[in-house]
Design an enzyme around this catalytic site. Sequence first.
Site: not given
Ligand SMILES: Cc1cc2nc3c(=O)[nH]c(=O)nc-3n(C[C@H](O)[C@H](O)[C@H](O)COP(=O)(O)OP(=O)(O)OC[C@H]3O[C@@H](n4cnc5c(N)ncnc54)[C@H](O)[C@@H]3O)c2cc1C
Length: 351
Positions: A164, A241, A342
């Site tokens: 992570r 998580s 996280e």
């Molecule tokens: C139901 C559920 C299940 C999940 N299961 C998992 C799992 O199994 N494993 C896991 O690792 N995670 C899991 N997650 C967490 C999440 O889905 C991941 O971390 C995902 O990769 C976040 O991506 P996002 O585009 O939604 O980022 P956001 O939530 O929009 O942003 C997260 C962070 O990334 C940064 N960011 C996003 N895009 C960019 C970019 N293009 N450039 C620079 N920075 C950026 C943002 O500024 C922020 O700091 C889960 C979440 C939910 C709601």
Amino acid sequence: MQIEENVPLAPLTTLGVGGNARYLVEVRSEPEAHEALSLASERNLPLFILGGGSNVVIGDRGFAGLALKMSIRGVEEGWENGHRLFWVGAGEPWDPFVVRTVVDGLAGLVLLSGIPGTVGGTPIQNVGAYGAEVARSIRAVRAIDRRDGRVVEIPAAACSFSYRRSIFNTEEKGRYLVLAVCYSLSKEENPELGYPDLLSVFSRKGNRPSLPELREEVLRIRRSKAMVVMADEEDSRSVGSFFKNPVLDPTAFVELRRRAERLGLTPPSYPADDGKQKVPAAWLLENAGFPKGLRRGSVGISRRHALAIVNRGGATAAEIVAFMEEIKGAVEATFAIRLKPEPVFVGFDTP
Ligand SMILES: Cc1cc2nc3c(=O)[nH]c(=O)nc-3n(C[C@H](O)[C@H](O)[C@H](O)COP(=O)(O)OP(=O)(O)OC[C@H]3O[C@@H](n4cnc5c(N)ncnc54)[C@H](O)[C@@H]3O)c2cc1C
């Protein structure tokens, strides 16, 4: 590129809490990304990059700067040393990309099926599930270096991926705007079915699953834990998580065992690097008095997953944070372990 003012951020996140962004721009191309960054620096506005909003907690006062909604789409394909290369726009939704690779008979991402969010979000915390991590398949990350506005290609080896973690959420936090991620996948790869839930299903069936079967099984397990975002599923109104699994050095692990024994418990653990032990945060929560399904007004623990804090409807960010602190305090008092959240916190006084 359109600049919107006072845009509610809660609906753009899976947890659904928090206030407005003072400004929001949706970026659909590289020139627009440069334009948005210039706009933020000309107006001296703090910048927040929003992907799919599945790993963020937005504060109730919102974000007093420019929220950049990453929506660069498109996938370019190539070959390198027998590997398929996919340059994927940071705004591409993650799971449809996984489907595409599964259909093409590529196994590298199948265990990461069903994770919400964008491709650009995947390298940030080195997304992982069921023993797999994106670090294994990322070849490079294309990004704008916000220090000088130049586009750089960061090879995976320079991303310092671990559990992570990456440079993007540690030492270089906030420095890069990810434009695209290059995934390198091969037909020779086989997914490792080490995760107990998967192992038990397929050893019962007695055969090695096809990739579509494996994907379906991963999705079935994830749905049963509300770890797939579904509009009608209250328990998926979360960030997945909420806490990382602590990785303990031998002294901290002995202390945990000592405290657990006094309660008649034996903590589960898995070997990690450098003689350390990874302990499931879910076990710590449940045994510190926070079982699945626990309610605290509008917030609570998911009924299906002990590590997910959920918004039961109408929750505020303050309630989520107070609940998080209550859990952290109880786990520390019981097991002498400080849990680390996280998700990313946006618009709070202390980051
Ligand atoms: C139901 C559920 C299940 C999940 N299961 C998992 C799992 O199994 N494993 C896991 O690792 N995670 C899991 N997650 C967490 C999440 O889905 C991941 O971390 C995902 O990769 C976040 O991506 P996002 O585009 O939604 O980022 P956001 O939530 O929009 O942003 C997260 C962070 O990334 C940064 N960011 C996003 N895009 C960019 C970019 N293009 N450039 C620079 N920075 C950026 C943002 O500024 C922020 O700091 C889960 C979440 C939910 C709601």
